[in-house]
Motif scaffolding. Structure first.
Motif, mmCIF file in Angstrom:
data_model
loop_
_atom_site.group_PDB
_atom_site.id
_atom_site.type_symbol
_atom_site.label_atom_id
_atom_site.label_comp_id
_atom_site.label_asym_id
_atom_site.label_seq_id
_atom_site.Cartn_x
_atom_site.Cartn_y
_atom_site.Cartn_z
ATOM 1 N N ASP A 143 -12.089 -38.363 -43.770
ATOM 2 C CA ASP A 143 -11.654 -37.556 -42.631
ATOM 3 C C ASP A 143 -10.877 -36.307 -43.043
ATOM 4 O O ASP A 143 -10.717 -35.386 -42.235
ATOM 5 N N GLY A 144 -10.363 -36.291 -44.242
ATOM 6 C CA GLY A 144 -9.594 -35.150 -44.715
ATOM 7 C C GLY A 144 -9.509 -35.160 -46.221
ATOM 8 O O GLY A 144 -9.658 -36.202 -46.865
ATOM 9 N N LEU A 145 -9.269 -33.988 -46.781
ATOM 10 C CA LEU A 145 -9.107 -33.858 -48.226
ATOM 11 C C LEU A 145 -7.711 -33.336 -48.543
ATOM 12 O O LEU A 145 -7.255 -32.356 -47.944
ATOM 13 N N ILE A 146 -7.057 -33.998 -49.475
ATOM 14 C CA ILE A 146 -5.788 -33.510 -50.003
ATOM 15 C C ILE A 146 -6.129 -32.696 -51.240
ATOM 16 O O ILE A 146 -6.558 -33.231 -52.263
ATOM 17 N N VAL A 147 -5.975 -31.401 -51.114
ATOM 18 C CA VAL A 147 -6.370 -30.468 -52.171
ATOM 19 C C VAL A 147 -5.172 -30.261 -53.084
ATOM 20 O O VAL A 147 -4.186 -29.623 -52.695
ATOM 21 N N VAL A 148 -5.241 -30.818 -54.284
ATOM 22 C CA VAL A 148 -4.105 -30.795 -55.203
ATOM 23 C C VAL A 148 -4.257 -29.615 -56.155
ATOM 24 O O VAL A 148 -5.114 -29.616 -57.048
ATOM 25 N N LYS A 175 -10.441 -31.891 -42.038
ATOM 26 C CA LYS A 175 -9.058 -31.509 -42.326
ATOM 27 C C LYS A 175 -8.818 -31.223 -43.798
ATOM 28 O O LYS A 175 -9.276 -31.950 -44.675
ATOM 29 N N ILE A 176 -8.052 -30.162 -44.049
ATOM 30 C CA ILE A 176 -7.639 -29.790 -45.406
ATOM 31 C C ILE A 176 -6.113 -29.888 -45.470
ATOM 32 O O ILE A 176 -5.404 -29.296 -44.656
ATOM 33 N N ILE A 177 -5.623 -30.628 -46.447
ATOM 34 C CA ILE A 177 -4.180 -30.787 -46.651
ATOM 35 C C ILE A 177 -3.865 -30.231 -48.037
ATOM 36 O O ILE A 177 -4.460 -30.657 -49.034
ATOM 37 N N LEU A 178 -2.943 -29.290 -48.130
ATOM 38 C CA LEU A 178 -2.652 -28.632 -49.403
ATOM 39 C C LEU A 178 -1.454 -29.253 -50.096
ATOM 40 O O LEU A 178 -0.393 -29.442 -49.497
ATOM 41 N N SER A 179 -1.627 -29.534 -51.383
ATOM 42 C CA SER A 179 -0.563 -30.078 -52.224
ATOM 43 C C SER A 179 -0.348 -29.163 -53.420
ATOM 44 O O SER A 179 -1.291 -28.635 -53.992
ATOM 45 N N GLY A 180 0.935 -28.979 -53.785
ATOM 46 C CA GLY A 180 1.247 -28.208 -54.987
ATOM 47 C C GLY A 180 2.358 -27.208 -54.782
ATOM 48 O O GLY A 180 2.159 -26.170 -54.147
ATOM 49 N N CYS A 181 3.554 -27.520 -55.265
ATOM 50 C CA CYS A 181 4.699 -26.594 -55.292
ATOM 51 C C CYS A 181 5.258 -26.258 -53.915
ATOM 52 O O CYS A 181 5.892 -25.217 -53.746
ATOM 53 N N ALA A 189 4.330 -22.969 -43.956
ATOM 54 C CA ALA A 189 3.661 -21.879 -43.241
ATOM 55 C C ALA A 189 2.628 -21.197 -44.135
ATOM 56 O O ALA A 189 1.533 -20.845 -43.687
ATOM 57 N N SER A 190 2.974 -21.026 -45.410
ATOM 58 C CA SER A 190 2.053 -20.390 -46.356
ATOM 59 C C SER A 190 0.795 -21.232 -46.545
ATOM 60 O O SER A 190 -0.311 -20.694 -46.677
ATOM 61 N N ALA A 191 0.953 -22.554 -46.557
ATOM 62 C CA ALA A 191 -0.197 -23.449 -46.694
ATOM 63 C C ALA A 191 -1.184 -23.219 -45.551
ATOM 64 O O ALA A 191 -2.405 -23.169 -45.757
ATOM 65 N N LEU A 192 -0.645 -23.063 -44.341
ATOM 66 C CA LEU A 192 -1.512 -22.813 -43.194
ATOM 67 C C LEU A 192 -2.184 -21.452 -43.320
ATOM 68 O O LEU A 192 -3.369 -21.297 -42.991
ATOM 69 N N GLN A 193 -1.452 -20.456 -43.797
ATOM 70 C CA GLN A 193 -2.019 -19.125 -43.982
ATOM 71 C C GLN A 193 -3.153 -19.139 -45.007
ATOM 72 O O GLN A 193 -4.114 -18.379 -44.904
ATOM 73 N N MET A 194 -3.054 -20.019 -45.990
ATOM 74 C CA MET A 194 -4.083 -20.088 -47.033
ATOM 75 C C MET A 194 -5.302 -20.884 -46.584
ATOM 76 O O MET A 194 -6.265 -21.023 -47.329
ATOM 77 N N GLY A 195 -5.259 -21.424 -45.370
ATOM 78 C CA GLY A 195 -6.428 -22.095 -44.838
ATOM 79 C C GLY A 195 -6.313 -23.588 -44.705
ATOM 80 O O GLY A 195 -7.279 -24.260 -44.292
ATOM 81 N N ALA A 196 -5.160 -24.156 -45.048
ATOM 82 C CA ALA A 196 -4.966 -25.597 -44.892
ATOM 83 C C ALA A 196 -4.577 -25.922 -43.454
ATOM 84 O O ALA A 196 -4.076 -25.069 -42.718
ATOM 85 N N ASP A 197 -4.796 -27.182 -43.083
ATOM 86 C CA ASP A 197 -4.380 -27.654 -41.760
ATOM 87 C C ASP A 197 -3.011 -28.307 -41.802
ATOM 88 O O ASP A 197 -2.311 -28.356 -40.790
ATOM 89 N N MET A 198 -2.658 -28.825 -42.980
ATOM 90 C CA MET A 198 -1.373 -29.499 -43.158
ATOM 91 C C MET A 198 -0.877 -29.252 -44.575
ATOM 92 O O MET A 198 -1.632 -28.848 -45.468
#
Length: 324
Positions: A143-148, A175-181, A189-198
């Motif tokens: 259902d979603g990917l945690i992009v590390v 769903k895209i979930i961003l991980s890293g720093c 907010a930056s994660a959302l700007q880069m195209g992530a949902d969470m």
């Protein structure tokens, strides 16, 4: 768990499941305060202990909802689904029995597991570090990917988040979930700007009172900078990010960690026990340590993150007004 659970959250944020760090207290406080709390099943030495934690979390959140009339955020469990983990079936059965809302799979995207979790209404997120992994996870029906991305704690990837998200979005449309720093509200907010949902935040939640981290571990995080994070396979045989002072304290030299040859931490027949022994004395963290200078309660941290997030979004609105 309904896919559209964001209305139960105060921030688009998941507190990442951290090996030997995340326990019931941390998860419960995250969920009470409006973000998704998670923990690895293997943080308990047995499946029986794992089930006890799941029950504790469910009962605590149910009591919170009864007492306050507020809706707690959902919680999640991380399952290592690689064949070397002999507990996968037993732990998955527990997730089904207690209808764990979110299951995060690592080291394998398996359609049968996804279907089992879907059977009771749960959802599955899978962590990946490259496009090829995303393609396999898409085929498995997650259902979603945690992009590390590069710089994350634990088993980090090596790619910058922007191209990594762009590559993943070519083959995955959920769903895209961003991980890293990610350590503050501006980063969310930056994660959302880069195209992530969470956003997916780990290292920052080491330095809360409710984590299981040693106080010396928390201090080392506050004393470290991004340059103190070493990316090496010498600890577990798989590349991961560790605090340089903790490597040095165990007598591991720069030459050794650059060789990436797995160190021998003792002869254990159980590979998981050997891994735990290594990670207990050699501490993982992401490059976001540069922004961590205190130890807060989960409630205090989430309140600060929300204020920072709102401020960041308001600044974006100013740019919109200027350039529209």
């Amino acid at each position: 768990m309904n896919q559209d659970y964001h209305h139960d959250l105060v921030l688009p944020l998941i507190a990442a499941p951290m090996f030997l760090i995340s326990g019931p207290e941390l998860v419960i406080e995250c969920c009470k305060n409006g973000i998704v709390g998670t923990f690895p099943a293997l943080n308990q030495r047995t499946s029986e202990g794992f089930e006890a934690w799941v029950v504790q979390i469910k009962e605590s959140l149910a009591a919170f909802e009864d007492e306050t009339g507020k809706k707690a955020a959902p919680f999640g469990v991380n399952l290592i689904v690689h064949p070397t983990n002999i507990r996968v079936k037993a732990d998955l059965d527990i997730c089904v029995k207690h209808q764990v809302p979110l299951v995060i799979t690592s080291l394998g995207a398996i359609a049968d597991i996804v279907n089992i979790v879907h059977s009771y209404g749960g959802i599955v997120y899978h962590d990946i570090i490259k496009k090829r992994h995303a393609e396999k996870a898409a085929e498995a029906g997650v259902d979603g990917l945690i992009v590390v991305a590069a710089g994350a704690g634990g088993h980090a990837g090596t790619l910058h988040p922007i191209p990594l998200i762009d590559e993943v979005k070519k083959v995955f449309h959920k769903k895209i979930i961003l991980s890293g720093c990610l350590t503050n509200g501006n980063d969310i907010a930056s994660a959302l700007q880069m195209g992530a949902d969470m956003a997916y935040m780990g290292t920052r939640f080491i330095n809360v009172h409710e984590s299981m981290a040693d106080e010396a571990y928390k201090k080392m995080i506050m004393d470290s900078s991004a340059e103190d994070i070493v990316y090496t396979a010498a600890v577990s045989g798989v590349n991961a990010s560790f605090l340089r002072p903790s490597l040095e304290a165990m007598g591991i030299t720069e030459k050794q960690w650059k060789e990436n040859k797995k160190m021998d931490f003792g002869s254990h027949s159980d590979a998981l026990s050997e891994e735990a022994k290594a990670w207990k004395t050699i501490w993982s963290a992401g490059q976001g340590v540069s922004n961590i200078s205190n130890i807060l309660r989960v409630s205090e941290l989430i309140a600060a993150l929300k204020m920072e997030f709102i401020s960041a979004i308001q600044k974006q609105q100013q740019y919109l007004d200027r350039y529209l």
